[in-house]
Design a protein around this motif. Structure first.
Motif, PDB file in Angstrom:
ATOM      1  N   PHE A  49      32.955  14.545 -22.456  1.00 32.15           N
ATOM      2  CA  PHE A  49      32.272  13.275 -22.675  1.00 32.15           C
ATOM      3  C   PHE A  49      32.876  12.178 -21.786  1.00 32.15           C
ATOM      4  CE2 PHE A  49      31.249   9.417 -25.263  1.00 32.15           C
ATOM      5  CZ  PHE A  49      29.889   9.448 -25.019  1.00 32.15           C
ATOM      6  N   LEU A  52      31.444  12.549 -18.394  1.00 27.16           N
ATOM      7  CA  LEU A  52      30.078  12.027 -18.361  1.00 27.16           C
ATOM      8  C   LEU A  52      30.086  10.497 -18.270  1.00 27.16           C
ATOM      9  CD1 LEU A  52      26.907  12.589 -18.929  1.00 27.16           C
ATOM     10  CD2 LEU A  52      27.502  11.713 -21.178  1.00 27.16           C
ATOM     11  N   GLU A  62      20.428  10.370 -17.455  1.00 25.49           N
ATOM     12  CA  GLU A  62      21.215  11.478 -18.001  1.00 25.49           C
ATOM     13  C   GLU A  62      22.294  10.953 -18.954  1.00 25.49           C
ATOM     14  OE1 GLU A  62      21.024  14.731 -14.351  1.00 25.49           O
ATOM     15  OE2 GLU A  62      22.436  13.056 -14.199  1.00 25.49           O
ATOM     16  N   GLN A  63      22.971   9.883 -18.540  1.00 26.20           N
ATOM     17  CA  GLN A  63      23.994   9.294 -19.393  1.00 26.20           C
ATOM     18  C   GLN A  63      23.376   8.766 -20.687  1.00 26.20           C
ATOM     19  OE1 GLN A  63      25.865   6.428 -16.745  1.00 26.20           O
ATOM     20  NE2 GLN A  63      27.670   7.739 -16.563  1.00 26.20           N
ATOM     21  N   ARG A  65      20.589   9.748 -22.219  1.00 26.77           N
ATOM     22  CA  ARG A  65      20.180  10.852 -23.098  1.00 26.77           C
ATOM     23  C   ARG A  65      21.388  11.436 -23.833  1.00 26.77           C
ATOM     24  NH1 ARG A  65      16.709  12.229 -18.976  1.00 26.77           N
ATOM     25  NH2 ARG A  65      18.088  13.861 -18.219  1.00 26.77           N
ATOM     26  N   ALA A  66      22.453  11.704 -23.094  1.00 25.24           N
ATOM     27  CA  ALA A  66      23.659  12.271 -23.708  1.00 25.24           C
ATOM     28  C   ALA A  66      24.273  11.275 -24.695  1.00 25.24           C
ATOM     29  CB  ALA A  66      24.672  12.645 -22.634  1.00 25.24           C
TER      30      ALA A  66
END
Length: 186
Positions: A49, A52, A62-63, A65-66
């Motif tokens: 994490f 990310l 992408e960041q 969504r995660a």
């Protein structure tokens, strides 16, 4: 007033100050603080994490969504979740750790607490954290929040920064002192 605190500056300070004022105005300071603490704990526990959060390779989508999945799993919602999502969509997630530290500083100032920055070689257990907090409270006479950073380079011991005072009881500093003393003798 929160923005009178000179220790909060730069980009992270501006974001933290905006969140602090919004949380204060909505009477949600304690909830936001708890959510940010939970998020910070997740970051410190998960190397994936952290990667990310800090890596410019991942797109904002992408960041986001995660981050959404992590926030949902951790039960972080409301102002803190919206703030973190805004930070991610503005491509500033890499600085979220500094933002959280700045928010904690503003929160502590608002509550009349003192924050001590502690650097240790290894993570502190709960017993040691409580003992350190109690010792600092007895010295200052105020409630003390501890912001613990792990830096293996200090080898052992700890470094405590409290306001303008600093106590360096790290093994690295003690070894350097011995080295300098030995050079003077020889």
């Amino acid at each position: 007033m929160a923005n009178e605190n000179p220790t909060v500056s730069g980009m992270a300070g501006r974001y933290a100050n905006a969140l602090f004022e919004l949380a204060r105005d909505n009477r949600a300071l304690d909830a936001v603080r708890a959510d940010l603490d939970r998020f910070d704990a997740i970051m410190s526990e998960s190397a994936d994490f952290r990667r990310l959060v800090r890596s410019p390779v991942f797109t904002a989508d992408e960041q986001l969504r995660a981050l959404g999945a992590v926030l949902k799993t951790a039960g972080i919602d409301g102002l803190a979740a919206n703030f973190l999502k805004l930070v991610a969509s503005n491509r500033r997630l890499f600085a979220v750790g500094d933002m959280i530290r700045a928010f904690r500083t503003l929160y502590a100032h608002h509550k009349g607490e003192v924050t001590a920055q502690i650097t240790v070689a290894e993570p502190l257990g709960d017993t040691h954290r409580v003992a350190l907090t109690d010792a600092l409270k007895s010295v200052t006479g105020k409630d003390v929040q501890v912001d613990v950073q792990v830096d293996p380079a200090i080898i052992g011991g700890l470094i405590v920064k409290l306001g303008s005072r600093m106590v360096d009881a790290s093994l690295k500093t003690k070894l350097n002192s011995i080295r300098h003393a030995m050079k003077e003798v020889g």
